[in-house]
Design a protein around this motif. Structure first.
Motif, PDB file in Angstrom:
ATOM      1  N   LEU A   1      34.796  28.127  23.814  1.00 35.80           N
ATOM      2  CA  LEU A   1      35.407  28.055  25.139  1.00 35.80           C
ATOM      3  C   LEU A   1      36.754  28.771  25.166  1.00 35.80           C
ATOM      4  CD1 LEU A   1      35.112  26.871  28.002  1.00 35.80           C
ATOM      5  CD2 LEU A   1      36.281  24.823  27.181  1.00 35.80           C
ATOM      6  N   GLY A   2      37.520  28.623  24.090  1.00 36.00           N
ATOM      7  CA  GLY A   2      38.833  29.254  24.049  1.00 36.00           C
ATOM      8  C   GLY A   2      38.788  30.773  24.018  1.00 36.00           C
ATOM      9  N   GLU A   3      37.623  31.377  23.764  1.00 36.81           N
ATOM     10  CA  GLU A   3      37.511  32.831  23.690  1.00 36.81           C
ATOM     11  C   GLU A   3      36.950  33.445  24.967  1.00 36.81           C
ATOM     12  OE1 GLU A   3      34.843  32.925  20.381  1.00 36.81           O
ATOM     13  OE2 GLU A   3      36.449  33.086  18.919  1.00 36.81           O
ATOM     14  N   VAL A   4      36.533  32.617  25.906  1.00 36.16           N
ATOM     15  CA  VAL A   4      35.879  33.125  27.118  1.00 36.16           C
ATOM     16  C   VAL A   4      36.909  33.823  28.007  1.00 36.16           C
ATOM     17  CG1 VAL A   4      34.662  32.469  29.228  1.00 36.16           C
ATOM     18  CG2 VAL A   4      34.059  31.395  27.044  1.00 36.16           C
ATOM     19  N   ARG A   5      36.538  34.990  28.514  1.00 38.61           N
ATOM     20  CA  ARG A   5      37.359  35.727  29.458  1.00 38.61           C
ATOM     21  C   ARG A   5      36.477  36.250  30.590  1.00 38.61           C
ATOM     22  NH1 ARG A   5      40.169  33.460  26.547  1.00 38.61           N
ATOM     23  NH2 ARG A   5      41.939  34.201  25.285  1.00 38.61           N
ATOM     24  N   LYS A   6      37.071  36.503  31.726  1.00 40.60           N
ATOM     25  CA  LYS A   6      36.315  37.098  32.824  1.00 40.60           C
ATOM     26  C   LYS A   6      35.919  38.524  32.443  1.00 40.60           C
ATOM     27  CE  LYS A   6      38.329  38.534  36.657  1.00 40.60           C
ATOM     28  NZ  LYS A   6      39.003  38.510  37.971  1.00 40.60           N
ATOM     29  N   PRO A   7      34.661  38.903  32.668  1.00 38.23           N
ATOM     30  CA  PRO A   7      34.252  40.270  32.336  1.00 38.23           C
ATOM     31  C   PRO A   7      35.130  41.293  33.053  1.00 38.23           C
ATOM     32  CG  PRO A   7      32.333  38.903  32.832  1.00 38.23           C
ATOM     33  CD  PRO A   7      33.538  38.088  33.171  1.00 38.23           C
ATOM     34  N   THR A   8      35.497  42.343  32.327  1.00 36.10           N
ATOM     35  CA  THR A   8      36.380  43.369  32.902  1.00 36.10           C
ATOM     36  C   THR A   8      35.692  44.722  33.057  1.00 36.10           C
ATOM     37  OG1 THR A   8      37.206  43.880  30.670  1.00 36.10           O
ATOM     38  CG2 THR A   8      38.456  42.273  31.978  1.00 36.10           C
ATOM     39  N   HIS A   9      34.453  44.846  32.577  1.00 34.85           N
ATOM     40  CA  HIS A   9      33.791  46.133  32.652  1.00 34.85           C
ATOM     41  C   HIS A   9      33.236  46.420  34.043  1.00 34.85           C
ATOM     42  CE1 HIS A   9      30.518  43.312  31.942  1.00 34.85           C
ATOM     43  NE2 HIS A   9      29.684  44.221  32.412  1.00 34.85           N
ATOM     44  N   VAL A  10      33.178  45.400  34.888  1.00 34.88           N
ATOM     45  CA  VAL A  10      32.756  45.576  36.275  1.00 34.88           C
ATOM     46  C   VAL A  10      33.770  44.873  37.167  1.00 34.88           C
ATOM     47  CG1 VAL A  10      30.287  45.806  35.817  1.00 34.88           C
ATOM     48  CG2 VAL A  10      31.277  43.534  36.099  1.00 34.88           C
ATOM     49  N   ALA A  11      33.902  45.363  38.391  1.00 38.93           N
ATOM     50  CA  ALA A  11      34.823  44.747  39.349  1.00 38.93           C
ATOM     51  C   ALA A  11      34.171  43.498  39.930  1.00 38.93           C
ATOM     52  CB  ALA A  11      35.153  45.742  40.468  1.00 38.93           C
ATOM     53  N   LEU A  12      34.778  42.355  39.668  1.00 39.13           N
ATOM     54  CA  LEU A  12      34.236  41.094  40.154  1.00 39.13           C
ATOM     55  C   LEU A  12      35.342  40.330  40.891  1.00 39.13           C
ATOM     56  CD1 LEU A  12      32.154  39.880  37.062  1.00 39.13           C
ATOM     57  CD2 LEU A  12      31.248  40.698  39.241  1.00 39.13           C
ATOM     58  N   PRO A  13      35.550  40.664  42.166  1.00 39.79           N
ATOM     59  CA  PRO A  13      36.614  39.972  42.901  1.00 39.79           C
ATOM     60  C   PRO A  13      36.305  38.517  43.174  1.00 39.79           C
ATOM     61  CG  PRO A  13      35.324  41.364  44.370  1.00 39.79           C
ATOM     62  CD  PRO A  13      34.857  41.666  42.982  1.00 39.79           C
ATOM     63  N   LYS A  14      35.026  38.163  43.130  1.00 34.24           N
ATOM     64  CA  LYS A  14      34.654  36.782  43.396  1.00 34.24           C
ATOM     65  C   LYS A  14      33.410  36.439  42.600  1.00 34.24           C
ATOM     66  CE  LYS A  14      34.136  37.419  47.783  1.00 34.24           C
ATOM     67  NZ  LYS A  14      33.839  37.186  49.206  1.00 34.24           N
ATOM     68  N   GLY A  15      33.099  35.167  42.566  1.00 36.13           N
ATOM     69  CA  GLY A  15      31.910  34.723  41.853  1.00 36.13           C
ATOM     70  C   GLY A  15      31.948  33.225  41.654  1.00 36.13           C
ATOM     71  N   LEU A  16      31.054  32.742  40.809  1.00 37.82           N
ATOM     72  CA  LEU A  16      30.913  31.312  40.558  1.00 37.82           C
ATOM     73  C   LEU A  16      30.925  31.061  39.052  1.00 37.82           C
ATOM     74  CD1 LEU A  16      30.229  28.377  41.528  1.00 37.82           C
ATOM     75  CD2 LEU A  16      27.809  29.030  41.323  1.00 37.82           C
ATOM     76  N   VAL A  17      31.811  30.174  38.625  1.00 37.63           N
ATOM     77  CA  VAL A  17      31.765  29.648  37.260  1.00 37.63           C
ATOM     78  C   VAL A  17      31.111  28.274  37.353  1.00 37.63           C
ATOM     79  CG1 VAL A  17      33.063  28.936  35.233  1.00 37.63           C
ATOM     80  CG2 VAL A  17      33.858  30.861  36.615  1.00 37.63           C
ATOM     81  N   ILE A  18      30.004  28.112  36.697  1.00 35.51           N
ATOM     82  CA  ILE A  18      29.271  26.857  36.763  1.00 35.51           C
ATOM     83  C   ILE A  18      28.909  26.419  35.353  1.00 35.51           C
ATOM     84  CG2 ILE A  18      27.045  28.041  37.077  1.00 35.51           C
ATOM     85  CD1 ILE A  18      26.246  25.673  38.942  1.00 35.51           C
ATOM     86  N   THR A  19      29.052  25.140  35.077  1.00 38.53           N
ATOM     87  CA  THR A  19      28.744  24.689  33.724  1.00 38.53           C
ATOM     88  C   THR A  19      28.472  23.197  33.698  1.00 38.53           C
ATOM     89  OG1 THR A  19      29.424  24.950  31.409  1.00 38.53           O
ATOM     90  CG2 THR A  19      31.101  24.153  32.937  1.00 38.53           C
ATOM     91  N   ASN A  20      27.796  22.791  32.661  1.00 40.27           N
ATOM     92  CA  ASN A  20      27.433  21.392  32.433  1.00 40.27           C
ATOM     93  C   ASN A  20      28.024  20.988  31.087  1.00 40.27           C
ATOM     94  OD1 ASN A  20      26.076  18.877  32.346  1.00 40.27           O
ATOM     95  ND2 ASN A  20      24.316  19.800  31.302  1.00 40.27           N
ATOM     96  N   PRO A  21      29.314  20.588  31.067  1.00 41.15           N
ATOM     97  CA  PRO A  21      29.938  20.225  29.789  1.00 41.15           C
ATOM     98  C   PRO A  21      29.262  19.003  29.179  1.00 41.15           C
ATOM     99  CG  PRO A  21      31.582  20.514  31.531  1.00 41.15           C
ATOM    100  CD  PRO A  21      30.238  20.454  32.187  1.00 41.15           C
ATOM    101  N   PRO A  22      29.471  18.783  27.874  1.00 39.26           N
ATOM    102  CA  PRO A  22      28.899  17.589  27.243  1.00 39.26           C
ATOM    103  C   PRO A  22      29.483  16.315  27.852  1.00 39.26           C
ATOM    104  CG  PRO A  22      30.452  18.668  25.780  1.00 39.26           C
ATOM    105  CD  PRO A  22      30.236  19.603  26.922  1.00 39.26           C
TER     106      PRO A  22
END
Length: 730
Positions: free
Chosen positions: A300-321
């Motif tokens: 989790l500490g290494e996750v970054r928003k992708p930078t190779h494409v322009a993503l002005p918006k989107g959804l972060v969705i997850t099911n933590p433990p």
């Protein structure tokens, strides 16, 4: 073509999902929609039923009710089912099975109820002069659903067969897989289809088996979830219209082909466990989405928003433990806090949807949710938090500790006694002396004062915006009244000398402890404060224990380990709260193993790992006596930290440990676990400790005590001694 009248149908679904299913069915052409506890009743033609079976992302089954009647006893049940027109319902050559639910005073066993129902159906065929269909309980063409409630039975045909939540792409799953229809419900609640239509990205930072990603990809591709399914219950229904079904199915196939050819938005997932990512990749390939859905191994500490494409918006969705089947409950608040910081830092302007197993964990995110939905993951109650990250302020990470204070009022001039003024002057002098080093090092945790004036026998440590004052036992010649007076003077002087408000200064009496007394809680607020050290964020407790969870004098050694740990296997013996482990893991250690006998400290370490977004899949926690653990294994490590207590005596292990008496044998055992080119750091804080001279004959031994002390501890006597050991070259 067979006539297509309007009929009554029932679509079942998990609890709390009928509102989503009802909206879905309405879009498919259903009318007269009525929500029930775990189902939706609706009216529609056979074509509507076909579309529901093919397109519903929420339903588990679609049922055709065919009647009901008395079932006061087994004979009444038999007669009710015997009277139903089974030859007009079950297609010739098809097999069937009875799915029986419920009991009453006479029918006490569902297997018996299913047996009597099966007899009635077979006898109905014989009474009509028609050969009865084959009974196949394992893999029937058509299931007959019989529900018994008190003295009444209701019967329906299952148009689906195998549950619709099984899409066919799941080849393997993690420890706590999310069902596909629940995953789809989360995405629909978060309005993912609208975001996808606008080109928004979809990110799952803890993706597990990739269920959320695949459901999101199917929605973005306009792909019917049951498009790849070959077997449906309605194929064995007497009124099935193959031509009509073919038209509807071909239409869905064309929509999916057009959707995929148009391309999908950025869809990415991450997980710290390589085995889980391999499972996810298998599922993605089975779903035919390998071109569009990408997953990779990242904590989790290494996750970054992708930078190779322009993503002005989107959804972060997850099911933590949730801490039920996977995850440690004690570390979940830190995990959620780290997730909240990740969302706030990396995804401004996006939307987030978090399935929290506990409302308290949801609050740990530190972000305001604009909508919440109560759901069930199996039998576990869960909460879906919808969060708009546009302008969403991240709450203080230590809400219980961060009490607003009036610093100006706290630092107003007060008349100090001569003793208090002397103490204040020494604190100010220490601050001036440490100033250049503090500016260079950017340390926010350091020793400010350590009984510099013997009469004022306290250690003053700074932790961010807080001070922790540990009172040493007063010298024998100082009366209790005199010690109390000096402590009052310290109370008076510290806010003025340090600039820290009195409300943020924690005082504790500290006497010499033996055995486990130093590890026992002194009572208090049970609050964790997050502080920074190098690249690490560490949790300290200023209230509950005599020790705070962070030995400040070992800071240089921890930072040295961080510099050396990349790509290595690191072993932390007597790991305490695991601060060195966190540094090693953040620096890129290939694997860490931390050993301690204390459950409390291992829980603390687990929290520290979660607080830094580090997964325990690569950072193993071992609850064991260190000496017994060393005897019981042969794994080798490239880098070892051995920092034993001066003395310990636990009921959990026989005998006692004395570092002066036992250190040579301990070091020999630890060196057996060191690779030929590895380094072992041995440290302890016993004032009169002497290293066994025999060790220098067996190993390369280098004393590095002074190199492991920063300016805030550059005074006598030194707080610890430290050596670096290596194997001698052969």
């Amino acid at each position: 073509m067979i006539a297509d009248p309007v009929r009554e149908w029932v679509a079942t679904c998990p609890r709390a999902l009928p509102p989503i299913l009802a909206k879905e069915l309405a879009a498919l052409g259903a009318t007269d929609i009525r929500e029930e506890q775990a189902a939706v009743a609706f009216a529609g033609s056979r074509a509507v039923m076909y579309r529901a079976c093919l397109w519903s992302r929420i339903a588990t089954r679609v049922l055709l009710p065919i009647g009901g009647g008395s079932a006061v006893d087994a004979d009444a049940l038999y007669e009710t089912l015997l009277a139903m027109p089974w030859p007009a319902l079950i297609a010739e050559g098809s097999s069937f099975a009875v799915n029986f639910h419920g009991t009453n005073a006479d029918i006490r066993n569902t297997r018996f109820g299913a047996y009597r129902s099966k007899d009635a159906i077979v006898d109905a065929f014989r009474a009509a002069g028609v050969a009865p269909p084959q009974v196949n309980p394992d893999s029937p063409d058509l299931q007959i659903v019989v529900r018994l409630q008190r003295d009444r039975v209701d019967v329906a045909l299952d148009m689906v067969g195998e549950s619709l939540h099984r899409r066919g792409y799941r080849r393997s799953a993690g420890d706590a897989p999310l069902k596909e229809n629940l995953a789809a419900a989360l995405l629909l609640r978060a309005d993912w289809p609208s975001l996808a239509a606008e080109g928004g990205g979809l990110i799952d930072p803890m993706c597990g088996s990739a269920t959320l990603l695949l459901e999101g990809a199917q929605m973005a591709a306009d792909q019917a979830p049951a498009l790849g399914r070959e077997q449906f219950g309605f194929l064995a229904w007497q009124e099935h219209d193959a031509q009509q079904w073919g038209v509807i199915h071909n239409e869905a196939r064309g929509r999916a082909e057009r959707g995929l050819s148009a391309g999908l938005p950025e869809i990415r997932g991450y997980d710290a466990d390589p085995a889980v990512i391999r499972s996810a990749q298998e599922n993605i390939a089975a779903a035919g989405m390998a071109k569009w859905v990408r997953v990779s191994v990242k904590a989790l500490g290494e996750v970054r928003k992708p930078t190779h494409v322009a993503l002005p918006k989107g959804l972060v969705i997850t099911n933590p433990p949730y801490g039920e089947r996977i995850g440690r409950k004690d570390s979940l608040p830190q995990l959620y806090r780290h997730l909240g910081e990740l969302l706030h830092r990396e995804f401004p302007g996006w939307q987030a949807a978090i399935l929290a197993g506990d409302r308290e964990h949801g609050r740990s995110l530190g972000l305001r949710s604009h909508r919440q939905f109560q759901l069930f993951n199996g039998r576990l109650p869960v909460t879906l938090l919808l969060i708009d990250l546009e302008g969403n302020r991240l709450a203080d990470g230590n809400p219980a500790l961060a009490t607003p204070v009036d610093v100006a009022a706290a630092t107003d001039h007060k008349d100090l006694s001569p003793g208090a003024e002397m103490f204040a002057n020494r604190v100010r002098k220490n601050l001036r002396k440490l100033g250049p080093w503090l500016k260079r090092s950017r340390n926010e945790c350091y020793r400010l004062y350590d009984a510099d004036i013997p009469e004022y026998a306290v250690a003053v440590d700074r932790y961010g915006d807080w001070l922790h004052v540990a009172e040493y036992k007063a010298p024998a010649e100082v009366s209790e009244e005199g010690a109390a007076q000096r402590l009052r003077e310290i109370h008076q002087a510290l806010p003025l000398a340090s600039g820290v408000a009195a409300e943020r200064i924690v005082f504790k009496q500290r006497e010499r402890q033996r055995g486990k007394a130093q590890y026992q809680s002194s009572g208090g607020a049970s609050d964790m404060l997050s502080v920074s050290e190098g690249d690490a964020r560490l949790l300290v407790n200023l209230h509950d224990y005599l020790d705070t969870g962070l030995f400040l004098d070992h800071r240089p050694l921890r930072l040295r380990i961080a510099q050396e740990a990349k790509g290595l296997r690191f072993l932390n013996l007597y790991c305490y709260t695991g601060t060195a482990t966190v540094h090693a893991a953040l620096a890129g250690a290939r694997e860490t193993v931390s050993v301690d006998l204390s459950n409390s400290y291992l829980r603390w370490l687990s929290q520290n790992l979660a607080h830094n977004g580090l997964a325990e899949i690569h950072n193993h926690l071992e609850r064991a006596d260190v000496m017994q653990w060393l005897r019981g294994g042969e794994d080798l490590f490239d880098l070892i930290l051995l920092d034993p207590p001066s003395f310990s005596n636990s009921r959990k292990v026989p005998g006692s440990f004395d570092v002066q008496r036992d250190h040579a044998g301990l070091i020999h055992m630890a060196m057996k676990r060191l690779t030929p080119a590895g380094d072992l750091y041995f440290s302890n804080n016993r004032r009169k400790f002497r290293l066994d001279e025999e060790l220098a004959q067996s190993f390369v031994v280098e004393e590095i005590t002074r190199a492991t002390l920063d300016p805030d501890f550059a005074r006598l006597p030194v707080p610890h001694q430290c050596w670096k050991l290596r194997h001698k070259a052969l």
